[in-house]
Design a protein around this motif. Structure first.
Motif, short mmCIF file in Angstrom:
data_model
loop_
_atom_site.label_atom_id
_atom_site.label_comp_id
_atom_site.label_asym_id
_atom_site.label_seq_id
_atom_site.Cartn_x
_atom_site.Cartn_y
_atom_site.Cartn_z
N PRO A 176 0.78 -1.28 0.06
CA PRO A 176 -0.13 0.09 0.13
C PRO A 176 0.78 1.20 -0.09
CG PRO A 176 -0.17 -1.20 2.20
CD PRO A 176 0.58 -1.91 1.07
N ILE A 177 2.08 1.28 0.66
CA ILE A 177 2.84 2.43 0.75
C ILE A 177 3.21 2.86 -0.74
CG2 ILE A 177 5.16 3.12 1.16
CD1 ILE A 177 5.00 1.75 3.70
N VAL A 178 3.82 1.89 -1.57
CA VAL A 178 4.18 2.04 -2.84
C VAL A 178 3.12 2.72 -3.65
CG1 VAL A 178 4.87 1.04 -5.21
CG2 VAL A 178 6.11 0.43 -3.02
N TYR A 179 1.77 1.77 -3.64
CA TYR A 179 0.89 2.66 -4.43
C TYR A 179 0.25 3.88 -3.95
CZ TYR A 179 -4.04 2.64 -6.51
OH TYR A 179 -5.01 3.04 -7.19
N ILE A 180 0.23 4.21 -2.68
CA ILE A 180 -0.28 5.59 -2.33
C ILE A 180 0.83 6.61 -2.78
CG2 ILE A 180 -0.32 7.05 -0.33
CD1 ILE A 180 -1.92 4.85 1.28
N VAL A 181 2.07 6.21 -2.57
CA VAL A 181 3.07 7.39 -2.84
C VAL A 181 3.14 7.73 -4.57
CG1 VAL A 181 5.61 7.43 -3.24
CG2 VAL A 181 4.96 6.69 -1.15
N CYS A 182 2.89 6.61 -5.28
CA CYS A 182 2.73 6.76 -6.67
C CYS A 182 1.43 7.38 -7.21
CB CYS A 182 2.83 5.44 -7.52
SG CYS A 182 4.68 4.85 -7.35
N THR A 183 0.37 7.24 -6.45
CA THR A 183 -0.96 7.65 -7.12
C THR A 183 -1.24 8.80 -6.23
OG1 THR A 183 -1.49 5.36 -7.38
CG2 THR A 183 -3.26 6.83 -7.62
N LEU A 184 -1.06 9.16 -5.13
CA LEU A 184 -1.68 10.35 -4.25
C LEU A 184 -1.27 11.41 -5.02
CD1 LEU A 184 -3.75 10.90 -2.20
CD2 LEU A 184 -1.76 10.70 -0.59
N PRO A 185 -0.10 11.85 -5.27
CA PRO A 185 0.42 13.16 -5.82
C PRO A 185 -0.61 13.65 -7.17
CG PRO A 185 2.34 11.97 -5.54
CD PRO A 185 1.04 11.09 -5.17
N LEU A 186 -0.76 12.85 -7.92
CA LEU A 186 -1.54 13.13 -9.14
C LEU A 186 -3.16 13.36 -8.87
CD1 LEU A 186 -1.93 14.09 -11.96
CD2 LEU A 186 -1.95 11.58 -12.76
N ALA A 187 -3.54 12.29 -7.98
CA ALA A 187 -5.09 12.32 -7.77
C ALA A 187 -5.19 13.68 -7.04
CB ALA A 187 -5.34 11.09 -7.08
N GLY A 209 -3.47 16.37 -6.93
CA GLY A 209 -3.51 17.62 -7.65
C GLY A 209 -4.64 17.98 -8.60
N ARG A 210 -5.15 16.76 -9.03
CA ARG A 210 -6.54 16.89 -9.85
C ARG A 210 -7.54 17.37 -8.92
NH1 ARG A 210 -5.21 17.45 -15.16
NH2 ARG A 210 -3.98 15.65 -15.88
N MET A 211 -7.78 16.79 -7.53
CA MET A 211 -8.93 17.29 -6.92
C MET A 211 -8.44 18.55 -6.49
SD MET A 211 -10.87 14.77 -6.07
CE MET A 211 -10.56 14.52 -7.97
N ALA A 212 -7.54 19.27 -6.43
CA ALA A 212 -7.01 20.54 -5.89
C ALA A 212 -7.48 21.54 -7.01
CB ALA A 212 -5.61 20.77 -5.73
N ALA A 213 -7.28 21.03 -8.42
CA ALA A 213 -7.54 21.71 -9.64
C ALA A 213 -9.06 22.18 -9.44
CB ALA A 213 -6.91 21.31 -10.89
N MET A 214 -9.67 21.02 -9.25
CA MET A 214 -11.07 21.10 -9.36
C MET A 214 -11.70 22.06 -8.42
SD MET A 214 -12.11 17.10 -10.08
CE MET A 214 -13.88 17.32 -9.68
N THR A 215 -10.99 22.28 -7.47
CA THR A 215 -11.44 23.17 -6.36
C THR A 215 -11.12 24.76 -6.69
OG1 THR A 215 -9.60 23.36 -5.03
CG2 THR A 215 -11.44 21.93 -4.65
N GLY A 216 -10.52 24.91 -7.78
CA GLY A 216 -10.04 26.30 -8.34
C GLY A 216 -8.53 26.64 -8.20
N ALA A 253 4.08 14.66 -10.41
CA ALA A 253 3.06 13.57 -10.11
C ALA A 253 3.02 12.64 -11.13
CB ALA A 253 1.76 14.25 -9.83
N GLY A 254 3.19 12.94 -12.63
CA GLY A 254 3.11 12.07 -13.61
C GLY A 254 4.38 11.12 -13.62
N ALA A 255 5.64 11.45 -13.26
CA ALA A 255 6.86 10.63 -13.03
C ALA A 255 6.47 9.56 -11.87
CB ALA A 255 7.90 11.54 -12.74
N ALA A 256 5.74 9.92 -10.90
CA ALA A 256 5.12 9.14 -9.70
C ALA A 256 4.35 8.03 -10.20
CB ALA A 256 4.72 9.92 -8.51
N ILE A 257 3.21 8.58 -10.94
CA ILE A 257 2.24 7.70 -11.28
C ILE A 257 2.64 6.57 -12.25
CG2 ILE A 257 0.93 8.78 -12.81
CD1 ILE A 257 -1.68 8.08 -11.37
N THR A 258 3.46 7.13 -13.29
CA THR A 258 3.91 6.16 -14.21
C THR A 258 4.94 5.13 -13.78
OG1 THR A 258 4.47 5.95 -16.75
CG2 THR A 258 5.78 7.50 -15.14
N SER A 259 5.51 5.49 -12.55
CA SER A 259 6.40 4.45 -12.12
C SER A 259 5.71 3.24 -11.18
CB SER A 259 7.01 5.24 -10.97
OG SER A 259 8.03 6.17 -11.43
#
Length: 411
Positions: free
Chosen positions: A240-251, A253-260, A271-277
């Protein structure tokens, strides 16, 4: 000009700003790395499965955990393909909306990110059933679940495409769903990724707590029996640590962008380098922790997907039996040394440790052997492990020193 572009714009970005000129090559590199490693391991496992099928070794079915890893690799390949397409934007020095590359970029982001999360969650759930509940999943239910997972992933992407025309435009540093369709982004993608993410964490936490509760309430003898289980639990924390570290930054960031909130280009590159890893890290992680399943020359037993398949190294303290015998003689200088060969067993008794010492202190007559013998036996359950991986089951060492008697000369 490039520096003044807003991340939120969905139009073609030409030329790339300096931040993306430096950051997108990093995203492309890890995308290509994940694509190469995931693709290679997927091809390797495909060849293995085809060979076992031709030999008739899968008549009773395939190991379910093996199949789950196989499907996770397929998901990682699609996710890696999305970010490997960043090489096109780097080569052209622009992100061009309305092209086939932009559409493919958006499609593989939608499918790959969600599929990776779904199958990581499925692996966690399957492990929970095997370890905590001590149960098995029927082949019918298992393959229906796999079919349902892929149907769900593709349905989410297809619904998004069918609801809108030209849905994939520039979304920051690459192409994805237009920011105008925030509800589609949220309810057809990120809600499910967050469910998979936190669901995976909760499941592994329950598995970990279950294992350690057994260690706490067990007796000293039974606690020794769970030594390999404790080792597996430590490995399990990494998933779970690997999955969260890779996925959470982009997710996030997108949530933050949706709030303006204005998310900068450099953050999307990170974030892209993390999730594609996820791809190359999954290959590394499962190759190390479940190598007895992935690299077995024979089909892994269909019932072996529990804790006994964890571990990157198996030695005498993990599987099998170690026996040491020492026998010094009272007189003379005769000595011999012998090391036994490796043995394997698929039906060992529960883990226990027994020491035996015998001392004879009476003064021996001439030519009589005085011996001290130490026997240490350590064994653990292997549950069919010997069928597909070597195990060190016995090592015997004998040392004798003393006078040479006629009886010994005849041996």
């Amino acid at each position: 000009m490039g520096a003044s572009h807003s991340v939120s714009l969905s139009s073609t970005l030409d030329p790339l700003p300096s931040t993306l000129q430096r950051g997108l090559p990093v995203v492309a590199f890890f995308g290509l790395l994940s694509l190469a490693t995931s693709g290679f391991l997927f091809l390797f496992l495909t060849v293995r499965l085809a060979g076992w099928w031709r030999k008739g070794q899968l008549r009773q079915g395939a190991n379910q955990f093996f199949i789950l890893i196989y499907n996770l690799l397929l998901a990682d390949i699609q996710q890696a393909t999305a970010f490997a397409l960043s090489t096109v934007w780097v080569a052209k020095n622009k992100i061009e909306v309305g092209t086939t590359t932009c559409w493919a970029n958006g499609w593989f982001v939608s499918v790959g990110d969600l599929a990776s999360g779904v199958f990581i969650f499925s692996i966690a759930l399957h492990t929970f059933v095997a370890v905590v509940k001590g149960g098995t999943v029927s082949d019918r239910a298992f393959y229906l679940w796999l079919l349902g997972c892929w149907a769900f992933v593709y349905a989410m992407a297809i619904v998004t495409v069918r609801r809108h025309t030209d849905v994939y435009v520039r979304a920051g540093a690459w192409c994805w769903v237009d920011q105008r369709f925030e509800n589609d982004r949220l309810w057809l993608h990120y809600v499910w990724i967050f469910i998979a993410m936190f669901g995976t964490v909760v499941i592994y936490a329950l598995i970990y707590l279950s294992i350690y509760s057994r260690l706490t309430i067990s007796s000293a003898e039974n606690r020794a029996e769970l030594t390999s289980t404790k080792r597996a639990a430590k490995w399990m924390i990494i998933y779970p640590i690997v999955y969260i570290v890779c996925t959470l930054p982009l997710a996030g960031g997108r949530m933050a962008a949706m709030t303006g909130i204005q998310v900068p280009y450099w953050y999307y590159c990170l974030a892209g380098a993390a999730i594609t890893s996820c791809g190359w890290l999954d290959v590394l992680l499962y190759a190390l922790t479940r190598r007895v399943l992935i690299f077995s020359k024979e089909p892994p037993p269909i019932t072996d997907y529990g804790l006994n398949t964890f571990g990157w190294w198996q030695g005498s303290t993990f599987y099998g039996t170690t026996t040491t015998i020492e026998g010094p003689l009272s007189h003379g200088n005769f000595s011999s040394r012998h090391r036994g060969s490796k043995l394997s067993s698929s039906a060992l008794r529960p883990l226990r440790k027994r020491n035996s010492d015998e001392d004879y202190f009476a003064a021996p007559p001439e030519g009589v052997i005085t011996a001290k013998t130490t026997v240490e036996v350590t064994s653990g359950p292997v549950h069919g492990y010997a069928r597909y991986a070597g195990s060190e089951a016995s090592v015997m060492e004998l040392e004798d020193k003393g006078a040479t008697s006629p009886s010994m000369m005849t041996k």
